[in-house]
Design an enzyme around this catalytic site. Structure first.
Site, PDB file in Angstrom:
ATOM      1  N   GLY A  35       0.807  -1.226   0.000  1.00  0.00           N
ATOM      2  CA  GLY A  35       0.000   0.000   0.000  1.00  0.00           C
ATOM      3  C   GLY A  35       0.834   1.267   0.000  1.00  0.00           C
ATOM      4  O   GLY A  35       0.300   2.364  -0.210  1.00  0.00           O
ATOM      5  N   ARG A  93     -12.474  24.480   4.672  1.00  0.00           N
ATOM      6  CA  ARG A  93     -13.657  24.752   5.504  1.00  0.00           C
ATOM      7  C   ARG A  93     -13.388  24.532   6.988  1.00  0.00           C
ATOM      8  O   ARG A  93     -14.022  25.140   7.831  1.00  0.00           O
ATOM      9  CB  ARG A  93     -14.841  23.895   5.025  1.00  0.00           C
ATOM     10  CG  ARG A  93     -15.420  24.416   3.731  1.00  0.00           C
ATOM     11  CD  ARG A  93     -16.498  23.534   3.199  1.00  0.00           C
ATOM     12  NE  ARG A  93     -15.964  22.252   2.768  1.00  0.00           N
ATOM     13  CZ  ARG A  93     -16.692  21.216   2.378  1.00  0.00           C
ATOM     14  NH1 ARG A  93     -17.996  21.303   2.399  1.00  0.00           N
ATOM     15  NH2 ARG A  93     -16.128  20.106   1.971  1.00  0.00           N
ATOM     16  N   ASP A 167     -25.660  31.189   2.128  1.00  0.00           N
ATOM     17  CA  ASP A 167     -25.170  31.516   3.479  1.00  0.00           C
ATOM     18  C   ASP A 167     -24.338  32.797   3.408  1.00  0.00           C
ATOM     19  O   ASP A 167     -24.057  33.303   2.319  1.00  0.00           O
ATOM     20  CB  ASP A 167     -24.367  30.356   4.089  1.00  0.00           C
ATOM     21  CG  ASP A 167     -23.219  29.893   3.202  1.00  0.00           C
ATOM     22  OD1 ASP A 167     -22.760  30.693   2.353  1.00  0.00           O
ATOM     23  OD2 ASP A 167     -22.786  28.745   3.349  1.00  0.00           O
ATOM     24  N   LYS A 190     -27.470  30.865   7.310  1.00  0.00           N
ATOM     25  CA  LYS A 190     -27.441  29.396   7.473  1.00  0.00           C
ATOM     26  C   LYS A 190     -27.071  29.033   8.899  1.00  0.00           C
ATOM     27  O   LYS A 190     -26.149  29.596   9.485  1.00  0.00           O
ATOM     28  CB  LYS A 190     -26.401  28.814   6.498  1.00  0.00           C
ATOM     29  CG  LYS A 190     -26.195  27.319   6.648  1.00  0.00           C
ATOM     30  CD  LYS A 190     -25.505  26.708   5.434  1.00  0.00           C
ATOM     31  CE  LYS A 190     -24.012  26.736   5.490  1.00  0.00           C
ATOM     32  NZ  LYS A 190     -23.379  26.096   4.329  1.00  0.00           N
ATOM     33  N   SER A 221     -21.328  20.174  -1.745  1.00  0.00           N
ATOM     34  CA  SER A 221     -20.753  18.918  -1.284  1.00  0.00           C
ATOM     35  C   SER A 221     -21.851  17.864  -1.151  1.00  0.00           C
ATOM     36  O   SER A 221     -22.159  17.149  -2.097  1.00  0.00           O
ATOM     37  CB  SER A 221     -20.022  19.163   0.040  1.00  0.00           C
ATOM     38  OG  SER A 221     -19.469  17.976   0.520  1.00  0.00           O
ATOM     39  N   THR A 222     -22.512  17.794  -0.001  1.00  0.00           N
ATOM     40  CA  THR A 222     -23.624  16.836   0.143  1.00  0.00           C
ATOM     41  C   THR A 222     -24.902  17.386  -0.489  1.00  0.00           C
ATOM     42  O   THR A 222     -25.887  16.661  -0.620  1.00  0.00           O
ATOM     43  CB  THR A 222     -23.931  16.565   1.627  1.00  0.00           C
ATOM     44  OG1 THR A 222     -24.391  17.796   2.225  1.00  0.00           O
ATOM     45  CG2 THR A 222     -22.712  16.072   2.379  1.00  0.00           C
ATOM     46  N   THR A 225     -27.044  22.254   1.779  1.00  0.00           N
ATOM     47  CA  THR A 225     -27.180  23.719   1.831  1.00  0.00           C
ATOM     48  C   THR A 225     -28.049  24.212   0.675  1.00  0.00           C
ATOM     49  O   THR A 225     -29.007  24.968   0.877  1.00  0.00           O
ATOM     50  CB  THR A 225     -25.774  24.366   1.767  1.00  0.00           C
ATOM     51  OG1 THR A 225     -25.013  23.874   2.865  1.00  0.00           O
ATOM     52  CG2 THR A 225     -25.849  25.881   1.813  1.00  0.00           C
TER      53      THR A 225
HETATM   54  C1  R5P Z   1     -19.662  26.202   3.335  1.00  0.00           C
HETATM   55  O1  R5P Z   1     -20.015  27.161   3.981  1.00  0.00           O
HETATM   56  C2  R5P Z   1     -19.684  26.191   1.834  1.00  0.00           C
HETATM   57  O2  R5P Z   1     -19.694  27.476   1.323  1.00  0.00           O
HETATM   58  C3  R5P Z   1     -20.841  25.405   1.285  1.00  0.00           C
HETATM   59  O3  R5P Z   1     -22.063  26.082   1.547  1.00  0.00           O
HETATM   60  C4  R5P Z   1     -20.905  24.030   1.895  1.00  0.00           C
HETATM   61  O4  R5P Z   1     -19.647  23.451   1.891  1.00  0.00           O
HETATM   62  C5  R5P Z   1     -21.869  23.161   1.140  1.00  0.00           C
HETATM   63  O5  R5P Z   1     -21.878  21.901   1.737  1.00  0.00           O
HETATM   64  P1  R5P Z   1     -23.110  20.944   1.552  1.00  0.00           P
HETATM   65  O6  R5P Z   1     -23.356  20.826   0.083  1.00  0.00           O
HETATM   66  O7  R5P Z   1     -22.652  19.647   2.168  1.00  0.00           O
HETATM   67  O8  R5P Z   1     -24.254  21.530   2.288  1.00  0.00           O
END
Ligand code: R5P
Length: 293
Positions: A35, A93, A167, A190, A221-222, A225
């Protein structure tokens, strides 16, 4: 000038090399049976400027590790200067200790890069509690923004739009893009309960009924937001919802979540490769790299 990659960002690296008439020489990266990382340059680097084009997604932890090995090896092989072009810089972040005992990942990442690269060029890094990349980088650190490219995309593809930032930090994207387009914008408030649970609230209401809402953020990301913001916009009578992210991480079923929340279209830049990429950041990077020639 030699342009290389550590596995991510290959299309951008190729385009940059072609435009700069530089040698494109990707690294050989694999692992030993146990690895351990194995990495090899296949071009002579002595006296050359080596540009490592490398977004920290997918696999941010492995990406950082690969990059450290690539940069250290380039120096060891006699490179004159090692420049990291990282369209997406991960770890930004976690810019404070939110809970006792936590690692401040952004500082640790920066410490490693300060040691092994001579310069960093990145696009729309997540600057929230840090006001500038200088807060964590001691090497020259250039922050580019895709705002003008995003505004241009919206101008060509949307009509009768309003811009929403989900946000307070998204102000730097949403307000700026709205200014380019001369349209109305608002930024939501937010509350984050965990990395997978957020709530947003419109505190400076604008008229949304019958409008095409464009939600702009640096990172999707997920998708939680944007999904929250989209649900609000729907309730307020939005005609359609487009979500635009500079960095489309789109993990943990984000696309399905966004669809369920009423998002009609997801658009991202190619800072991270994804099927939603519609905005090419290569020209931004090219302009900056020409200064190194
Ligand atoms: C954090 O404040 C970033 O600006 C994005 O709003 C955040 O990373 C989005 O993450 P997710 O899609 O998981 O809500």
């Amino acid at each position: 000038m030699i342009i290389t990659t550590c596995g991510n960002s290959i299309p951008i690296a190729r385009r940059l090399a072609a435009a700069l008439h530089a040698t494109f020489s990707p690294l050989t990266i694999s692992s030993f049976p146990d690895g351990d990382l194995y990495l090899k340059y296949t071009t002579a680097l002595k006296g050359q400027n080596v540009i490592i084009v490398h977004s920290f997604q997918p696999h941010s932890n492995q990406s950082l590790f690969n990059l450290i090995f690539a940069a250290e090896t380039a120096k060891d092989l006699g490179a004159k200067k090692v420049i990291l072009v990282s369209p997406y810089l991960a770890y930004m972040r976690q810019d404070t200790r939110f809970h006792p005992g936590e690692a401040i990942s952004s500082k640790i990442m920066a410490k490693h890069l300060n040691r092994c690269v001579d310069k960093i060029i990145t696009i729309d890094p997540h600057l929230h509690r840090y006001k500038s990349l200088k807060d964590i980088f001691t090497i020259p650190a250039v922050k580019l923004t895709a705002n003008a490219l995003i505004a241009d995309y919206i101008q060509k593809h949307c009509k009768n739009e309003v811009i929403i930032g989900p946000d307070s930090e998204s102000f730097q994207w949403a307000a700026e893009i709205a200014r380019h387009l001369r349209v109305q914008a608002t930024v939501l408030k937010k509350t984050r309960f965990s990395s997978r649970h957020v709530q947003v609230k419109m505190i400076k209401p604008i008229s949304i009924r019958g409008k095409n809402v464009v939600i702009v953020d640096d990172i999707i990301s997920t998708g939680h937001t944007i999904a929250e913001a989209a649900e609000q916009a729907k309730k307020m009578g939005a005609k359609s919802i487009t979500a635009i992210g500079v960095h489309g991480l789109l993990v943990e079923g984000a696309m399905a979540k966004l669809r369920r929340a009423g998002v009609n279209k997801v658009i991202t830049t190619n800072c991270i490769e994804h099927s939603t990429n519609k905005i090419d950041v290569t020209p931004l990077l090219l302009r900056e790299l020409r200064k190194e020639q």
